[in-house]
Design an enzyme around this catalytic site. Structure first.
Site, mmCIF file in Angstrom:
data_model
loop_
_atom_site.group_PDB
_atom_site.id
_atom_site.type_symbol
_atom_site.label_atom_id
_atom_site.label_comp_id
_atom_site.label_asym_id
_atom_site.label_seq_id
_atom_site.Cartn_x
_atom_site.Cartn_y
_atom_site.Cartn_z
ATOM 1 N N GLU A 142 -14.537 -6.429 13.222
ATOM 2 C CA GLU A 142 -13.187 -6.520 13.764
ATOM 3 C C GLU A 142 -12.410 -7.666 13.095
ATOM 4 O O GLU A 142 -11.221 -7.531 12.804
ATOM 5 C CB GLU A 142 -13.258 -6.708 15.293
ATOM 6 C CG GLU A 142 -11.943 -6.968 15.988
ATOM 7 C CD GLU A 142 -10.890 -5.873 15.798
ATOM 8 O OE1 GLU A 142 -11.213 -4.781 15.312
ATOM 9 O OE2 GLU A 142 -9.714 -6.138 16.119
ATOM 10 N N LYS A 148 0.707 2.040 15.108
ATOM 11 C CA LYS A 148 -0.117 1.584 16.218
ATOM 12 C C LYS A 148 -0.776 2.753 16.931
ATOM 13 O O LYS A 148 -1.918 2.673 17.346
ATOM 14 C CB LYS A 148 0.726 0.784 17.214
ATOM 15 C CG LYS A 148 -0.145 0.252 18.347
ATOM 16 C CD LYS A 148 0.392 -0.991 18.936
ATOM 17 C CE LYS A 148 -0.591 -1.604 19.917
ATOM 18 N NZ LYS A 148 -1.732 -2.245 19.253
ATOM 19 N N CYS A 153 5.261 9.026 14.051
ATOM 20 C CA CYS A 153 6.650 9.333 14.367
ATOM 21 C C CYS A 153 6.942 8.969 15.821
ATOM 22 O O CYS A 153 6.086 9.120 16.688
ATOM 23 C CB CYS A 153 6.913 10.818 14.181
ATOM 24 S SG CYS A 153 6.566 11.363 12.505
ATOM 25 N N TRP A 162 6.931 8.767 10.166
ATOM 26 C CA TRP A 162 5.764 8.248 9.438
ATOM 27 C C TRP A 162 5.273 9.432 8.629
ATOM 28 O O TRP A 162 4.752 10.396 9.181
ATOM 29 C CB TRP A 162 4.728 7.766 10.451
ATOM 30 C CG TRP A 162 3.578 7.014 9.862
ATOM 31 C CD1 TRP A 162 3.513 5.678 9.609
ATOM 32 C CD2 TRP A 162 2.298 7.546 9.502
ATOM 33 N NE1 TRP A 162 2.288 5.346 9.097
ATOM 34 C CE2 TRP A 162 1.522 6.470 9.033
ATOM 35 C CE3 TRP A 162 1.729 8.812 9.531
ATOM 36 C CZ2 TRP A 162 0.212 6.622 8.583
ATOM 37 C CZ3 TRP A 162 0.424 8.974 9.089
ATOM 38 C CH2 TRP A 162 -0.316 7.884 8.620
ATOM 39 N N LYS A 164 -8.924 -7.078 11.141
ATOM 40 C CA LYS A 164 -7.677 -7.798 11.456
ATOM 41 C C LYS A 164 -7.086 -8.384 10.182
ATOM 42 O O LYS A 164 -5.898 -8.287 9.933
ATOM 43 C CB LYS A 164 -7.943 -8.948 12.433
ATOM 44 C CG LYS A 164 -7.990 -8.702 13.901
ATOM 45 C CD LYS A 164 -6.806 -8.107 14.555
ATOM 46 C CE LYS A 164 -6.718 -6.655 14.375
ATOM 47 N NZ LYS A 164 -7.309 -5.680 15.166
ATOM 48 N N ARG A 185 5.092 1.575 16.192
ATOM 49 C CA ARG A 185 4.261 2.727 15.858
ATOM 50 C C ARG A 185 4.151 2.912 14.348
ATOM 51 O O ARG A 185 3.298 3.651 13.879
ATOM 52 C CB ARG A 185 4.859 3.993 16.477
ATOM 53 C CG ARG A 185 4.784 4.006 17.990
ATOM 54 C CD ARG A 185 5.661 5.082 18.554
ATOM 55 N NE ARG A 185 5.053 6.393 18.442
ATOM 56 C CZ ARG A 185 4.442 7.021 19.426
ATOM 57 N NH1 ARG A 185 4.334 6.434 20.593
ATOM 58 N NH2 ARG A 185 3.935 8.213 19.266
ATOM 59 N N ASN A 222 7.334 14.910 16.728
ATOM 60 C CA ASN A 222 6.155 14.078 16.483
ATOM 61 C C ASN A 222 4.968 15.019 16.528
ATOM 62 O O ASN A 222 4.819 15.777 17.483
ATOM 63 C CB ASN A 222 6.051 13.001 17.580
ATOM 64 C CG ASN A 222 4.746 12.225 17.496
ATOM 65 O OD1 ASN A 222 4.114 12.167 16.451
ATOM 66 N ND2 ASN A 222 4.347 11.636 18.607
ATOM 67 N N GLY A 223 4.132 14.994 15.489
ATOM 68 C CA GLY A 223 2.967 15.882 15.447
ATOM 69 C C GLY A 223 2.857 16.542 14.095
ATOM 70 O O GLY A 223 3.505 16.114 13.131
ATOM 71 N N HIS A 242 -28.905 -6.307 0.189
ATOM 72 C CA HIS A 242 -29.075 -4.925 -0.268
ATOM 73 C C HIS A 242 -27.861 -4.444 -1.053
ATOM 74 O O HIS A 242 -27.636 -3.240 -1.147
ATOM 75 C CB HIS A 242 -29.368 -4.020 0.934
ATOM 76 C CG HIS A 242 -30.573 -4.457 1.693
ATOM 77 N ND1 HIS A 242 -31.842 -4.381 1.162
ATOM 78 C CD2 HIS A 242 -30.705 -5.039 2.917
ATOM 79 C CE1 HIS A 242 -32.702 -4.885 2.037
ATOM 80 N NE2 HIS A 242 -32.038 -5.298 3.103
ATOM 81 N N GLU A 294 -5.701 -5.653 7.755
ATOM 82 C CA GLU A 294 -4.529 -4.947 8.297
ATOM 83 C C GLU A 294 -3.226 -5.696 8.053
ATOM 84 O O GLU A 294 -2.206 -5.087 7.755
ATOM 85 C CB GLU A 294 -4.661 -4.785 9.822
ATOM 86 C CG GLU A 294 -5.514 -3.636 10.275
ATOM 87 C CD GLU A 294 -5.566 -3.543 11.792
ATOM 88 O OE1 GLU A 294 -5.420 -2.447 12.308
ATOM 89 O OE2 GLU A 294 -5.776 -4.580 12.472
#
Ligand code: G6P
Length: 609
Positions: free
Chosen positions: A482, A604, A2, A74, A486, A27, A100-101, A505, A489
């Site tokens: 990474e 983000k 948020c 969000w 990427k 965000r 927000n929270g 394995h 995402e």
């Protein structure tokens, strides 16, 4: 997560909130809303989906008023819908809040408030705050807000307005980020500085359990007991246009291309000559303390975690200090042993990631010294750390972190080299070679960016496949992880980063012509083994994209497609392999027509645990 924005002044609050919300778009969000006070009434507008829906709604019917609060949501409690969007309004329709929270005890508060006759319209945790403020309101908005937050458990940054107080905006925080922007005859609140940088470069950074009473003329900061607080004005260090896309189609693309300059900024003042010891400002540690270290624990989330894995490798390899790297969300759960002289290194671009902040507090509580590696200045993590080393990346807006990752890796490398120098644990010739390579890194990065067209060709060949492996060993294992992160995402291609040694394995069972493998095989300790692993994939008809040093005919002869990188010492090669893998993810997502800067479900800055 948020995002909140608020404005009090003489211009259109809705327009300023909307512009701020656009700057918080990165965000991540699924709905948005704005409330203004006009002629002694609240006027609230909410939309589900993209902010462009709010643009359209305000174009169709304006929302006049010079005091307002805005929010991008969000979803945590309750699905994205108009009812669940903020601002939430009290039962009497006089008070509006944005949040927000997460309010942890909202269930019991909700029951209690319903019992007292308050009427709920949403499934959110936030709505309890609107009713609580109404419950405690007796003419003084600040007093009511302070009383209300005393009933709350959890994390919050709130903006609150009341139709009966057209000259006041009240904001308060505990654990979630909040800044107050300072103007002339007008003032602002926001979740981060970027949201209001267009309006002002002067802010107060608000701390836990601090309240701001904001009017057109000024800002009064107090604690929850009402004691006045002094605060220095923080001047935002980047220009207003730093967060613009410029000629680039996407922020992610812009930020990938900013890496050579950003690397120069990261090295400046720290390393200028391979024959001189490097300096690392912000560490806040004496040489004796560095020499006395018994353990280093890196901790972070997402991309920053992968940088931490590089840090762990280099810290043991060069500085000979036992090192661990934990996902921040898991660190507390495993209750780690903290020895005397344990250094904890939280890594975070935003400095606001809730899991990382919790891990930091936990490690501090256990007696570790905490030196964070951060990008955003004056963040919550910075303020709670014993030292803060800044990566100097400048604002990063793209949800998929790129330049921040490279500079986190560069900072990890600088830290390990510095510790090795101070402790005398590595061959001086090796240290010299690595420092010389770091100094050339901005040029290598620029060279890699010139080769973007070659990466586009590779992307065009494979973007339609649904699955991918990224394989590497040793110091580049985090590069593989990474690279895979990427890709998944932003392109939604299912991608996994693995140690090439682990393939036999289990994962090799998945290899087939429909799954492509990106194999990082630059020269160094693990090179020969990587050749063997590539052959195993080829033998099972899996297409392979090789990432190898310029002129490497062996890998070039085996792989189906190639990404070439300039040869550098293996220990700094995570810096060169990162850039083409960022470009590969970007161009695969671009070929697939995805919304690269706003990938689905992602935020983000993740300010809830
Ligand atoms: C989110 C972002 C990632 C980021 C992670 C950690 O998940 O989408 O890109 O790596 O948070 O963020 P931080 O700000 O702590 O580096």
């Amino acid at each position: 997560m948020c995002g909140i924005v608020g404005y009090i002044g003489s211009r259109s609050a809705a327009q300023i909130c909307l512009e701020g919300l656009h700057r918080l778009e990165y965000r991540g969000y699924d709905s948005a809303g704005i409330a203004v006070v006009r002629d002694g009434e609240l006027d609230v507008r909410k939309v589900v989906g993209k902010l462009s829906n709010m643009d359209a709604s305000l174009r169709e019917t304006a929302l006049p008023g010079t005091l307002g609060i805005g929010h991008t949501r969000w979803a945590t409690h309750g699905k994205p819908s108009v009812e669940n969007s903020h601002p939430h309004v009290s039962t009497n329709g006089r008070i509006a809040v944005v949040h927000n929270g997460i309010i942890e005890n909202y269930g019991e508060l909700r029951e209690q408030l319903i019992g007292e006759g308050f009427v709920f319209k949403s499934q959110t945790d936030t709505e309890v705050m609107a009713h609580l403020v109404e419950k405690y309101y007796a003419g003084d908005l600040r007093v009511a807000v302070v009383r209300a937050v005393q009933d709350l458990q959890g994390a919050f940054a709130f903006g609150v307005i009341c139709a009966d107080n057209p000259d006041q905006l009240v904001a308060v925080r505990r654990f979630s980020p909040l800044v107050v922007g300072l103007g002339e005859g007008e003032n602002y609140i926001a979740s981060d500085m970027g949201a209001i940088r267009q309006e002002t470069d002067r802010v107060y950074v608000i701390d836990d359990d601090e309240v701001a009473l904001i009017t057109r003329e000024g800002v009064e900061l107090t604690d929850l007991e009402g004691n006045p607080l002094e605060r220095e004005v923080f001047v935002i260090p980047w220009p207003a246009d730093a967060a613009e896309k410029g000629p680039h189609k996407k922020f992610m693309h812009k930020e990938i291309h900013e890496q050579p300059e950003a690397m120069r900024a990261c090295l400046a003042g720290r390393l200028s000559d391979p024959d001189k010891p490097l300096q690392l400002d912000g560490l806040n540690m004496t040489e004796a303390e560095i020499k006395g270290l018994k353990k280093v624990v890196f901790t972070a989330c997402g991309t920053a975690y992968h940088a931490g894995l590089v840090g762990r490798f280099l810290m043991e390899y060069l500085a000979k200090i036992p090192a661990e790297c934990d996902l921040a969300a898991e660190l507390r759960a495993r209750n780690p042993v903290v020895l005397d002289n344990t250094l904890c290194v939280p890594i975070s671009q935003s400095g606001e990631t809730a899991d990382t902040l919790v891990a930091l507090r936990d490690m501090k509580g256990k007696g570790a010294r905490c030196v964070s590696v951060l990008n955003v200045v004056d963040s919550s993590i910075a303020r709670e750390s014993d030292g803060a080393v800044y990566i100097q990346a400048g604002p990063e807006i793209g949800v998929a972190s790129t330049k921040a990752y490279s500079l986190q890796v560069m900072t990890m490398t600088l830290m390990a080299l510095h510790f090795a120098e101070v402790r005398g644990t590595a061959d001086p010739a090796l240290l010299r070679e690595l420092k010389a390579a770091l100094l050339k890194m901005p040029e290598y990065a620029a060279e890699l960016l010139k080769r973007e067209d070659d990466v586009i060709e590779v992307a065009k060949q494979y973007y339609q496949l649904k699955d991918a492996f990224y394989l590497a060993r040793g110091v580049n294992l985090p590069s593989a992880m990474e690279g895979a992160l990427k890709l998944k995402e932003i392109s939604y291609i299912h991608a996994e980063g693995y140690s090439a040694g682990e393939m036999k394995h289990g994962p090799i069972a998945l290899v087939c012509p429909e799954l492509f493998t990106v194999a990082i095989a630059v020269h160094g300790d693990v090179y020969e083994k990587m050749i063997g692993n590539i052959q195993e994939i080829k033998a099972r008809s899996g297409p392979v994209i090789g990432v190898a040093d310029d002129g490497d005919d062996v890998i070039g002869g085996q792989a189906d497609a190639m990404i070439w990188v300039p040869p550098v010492p293996e220990l700094v090669s995570p810096l060169t392999t990162a850039i083409p893998l960022q470009l590969l993810a970007y161009h695969m997502a671009d070929q697939r027509g995805e919304d690269i800067d706003q990938p689905r479900n992602l935020a983000k800055t993740v300010t809830v645990e």
